[in-house]
Design a protein around this motif. Structure first.
Motif, PDB file in Angstrom:
ATOM      1  N   ASP A  54      34.234 -31.927  67.948  1.00 12.65           N
ATOM      2  CA  ASP A  54      33.703 -32.428  69.221  1.00 12.65           C
ATOM      3  C   ASP A  54      34.321 -31.619  70.355  1.00 12.65           C
ATOM      4  O   ASP A  54      35.511 -31.766  70.660  1.00 12.65           O
ATOM      5  N   THR A  67      33.654 -29.466  74.364  1.00 13.07           N
ATOM      6  CA  THR A  67      32.840 -29.341  75.566  1.00 13.07           C
ATOM      7  C   THR A  67      32.134 -27.986  75.550  1.00 13.07           C
ATOM      8  O   THR A  67      32.469 -27.097  74.757  1.00 13.07           O
ATOM      9  N   LYS A 105      29.803 -32.502  77.269  1.00 10.53           N
ATOM     10  CA  LYS A 105      29.925 -32.380  75.822  1.00 10.53           C
ATOM     11  C   LYS A 105      28.913 -31.365  75.302  1.00 10.53           C
ATOM     12  O   LYS A 105      27.751 -31.361  75.694  1.00 10.53           O
TER      13      LYS A 105
END
Length: 313
Positions: A83, A85, A144
Motif C-alpha cells: 500500500d 502513495t 493512494k
C-alpha cells in the motif's frame, strides 16, 4: 522485402514470460502472504530509518532489494502487493529504473574493459540522488496509488484460506499482465532485427554522439543498449565493441550513458501498470544520462596526441 520471423519472436516472448513467471509469481505470492504476518513489519522497522531519506517506509525496501538483486519484474511484483502513495510509487519507479538488476548487468562491463565499479557507482548514485530529490522537491502525489497490477482496495479476510487464495490471484494476475507486455515487445524487437532497422537507427543517431566525443562507430553499440538493455543486449554490445575496436574512452562513455538510460522501451512500458506518468520517468533517466555523460566527456577529453599517432601508425 525482408521476411519477419514472427514465430521466432513469439516463441522468444513466451519463453521469456515463462522464465519471468518463475520469479514474479512466488515473490508476489510471498509478499502478499507476508503482509499478514510479522515478517513484513519486522523488515520494515529494520530498514525504516534508511528508507526515510527517500520518503519511503520500511516495506518499500523490499522491491528495491529485489529489483537490484534480481530484476524489475520481481520488484514490480512486490510493489503491487504493498500500500503506497502515488509519490512513493513514482520514487520507487525512478530509483528502480536506474538501479534494477544492477549487479548482473554490470558484470558485462568486464567483457568490454570497463571496471565494474563504474556502472555500479553511476546507477546506485543516480538512484539514491533521484529518490532524495523527488522526495524533497515534489510536493504532490500524496493520494493512494492505484496500481493496476493487482486488484485495488483493502480487503478484510476471514481466514488463511482466503488470504492464500487472494495471494494466488494477485500473483497470477501479475504474471499475465507482464506476459501481455513482454510478448508484443519481443515481436517488435524481432521485427526491428529482421528489417535491419537497428542499423538504420544507428546511422540516424550517430550525429548525436558528437557532443560526447564518441566515435560514430559506437552508434550501433549505443542503439543496442538503448533498445535491448544491458542484460538482453549484452552480447550485441560486446560484439559491436570488439568489431569496431572502440577506444576505452568511447566504450566507457557509452556504458555510463547506458547505465543510466537503457532498454528505454521495455523499462518504460512495464511501469504502466503502476499508474504513474511514465513519460516523466523516461525524461528523468534520459536527462540524467545526457548530463552525466557530457560531464565525464568534458573531463576526459580525447587525446590529440594518440589520434596523431594512430594516423601515422
Amino acid at each position: 522485402m525482408q521476411k519477419i520471423h514472427w514465430k521466432q519472436g513469439l516463441q522468444s516472448g513466451w519463453k521469456t514470460s515463462l522464465e519471468l513467471a518463475k520469479v514474479v509469481f512466488p515473490i508476489a505470492f510471498f509478499v502478499h502472504i507476508a503482509k499478514h504476518t510479522f515478517l513484513l513489519t519486522w523488515f520494515a522497522n529494520l530498514l525504516a530509518p534508511f528508507m526515510s531519506l527517500f520518503g519511503l517506509n520500511g516495506e518499500a525496501a523490499i522491491p528495491l532489494v529485489l529489483g537490484n538483486v534480481l530484476n524489475l519484474y520481481a520488484a514490480l511484483g512486490a510493489i503491487g502487493a504493498l500500500d503506497l502513495t502515488v509519490k512513493q510509487v513514482f520514487i520507487l519507479a525512478v530509483m528502480l529504473s536506474f538501479s534494477h538488476n544492477m549487479f548482473i548487468e554490470s558484470a558485462l562491463c568486464r567483457k568490454v574493459g570497463v571496471a565494474v565499479w563504474v556502472p555500479l557507482a553511476v546507477r546506485g548514485g543516480l538512484a539514491a540522488l533521484s529518490g532524495i530529490l523527488i522526495h524533497l522537491f515534489w510536493p504532490g502525489g500524496n493520494s493512494k496509488a492505484s496500481v493496476n497490477l493487482v486488484s485495488g482496495g483493502e480487503t478484510v479476510y476471514s481466514g488463511w484460506d482466503e488470504i492464500i487464495g487472494s495471494a494466488f490471484w494477485t500473483a497470477t494476475t501479475g504474471v499475465l499482465q507482464f506476459a501481455a507486455i513482454l510478448i508484443p515487445l519481443t515481436l517488435f524487437l524481432q521485427a526491428l532485427k529482421d528489417l535491419k532497422v537497428l542499423d538504420k537507427i544507428a546511422v540516424w543517431i550517430s550525429p548525436f554522439l558528437k557532443p560526447f566525443g564518441i566515435a560514430k562507430e559506437g552508434s550501433v553499440t549505443m542503439v543496442s543498449g538503448l533498445l535491448a538493455g544491458l542484460f538482453l543486449g549484452a552480447g550485441l554490445i560486446i560484439q559491436q565493441a570488439q568489431e569496431h575496436n572502440l577506444s576505452k574512452r568511447d566504450i566507457t562513455l557509452i556504458i555510463i550513458f547506458l547505465a543510466a538510460c537503457h532498454a528505454v522501451i521495455e523499462d518504460t512500458v512495464i511501469f504502466i501498470p503502476l499508474g504513474i506518468p511514465v513519460q516523466y520517468l523516461l525524461l528523468v533517466r534520459f536527462g540524467a544520462a545526457v548530463l552525466l555523460t557530457l560531464a565525464v566527456a568534458r573531463f576526459w577529453r580525447r587525446p590529440a596526441a594518440r589520434y596523431a599517432t594512430s594516423h601515422h601508425g
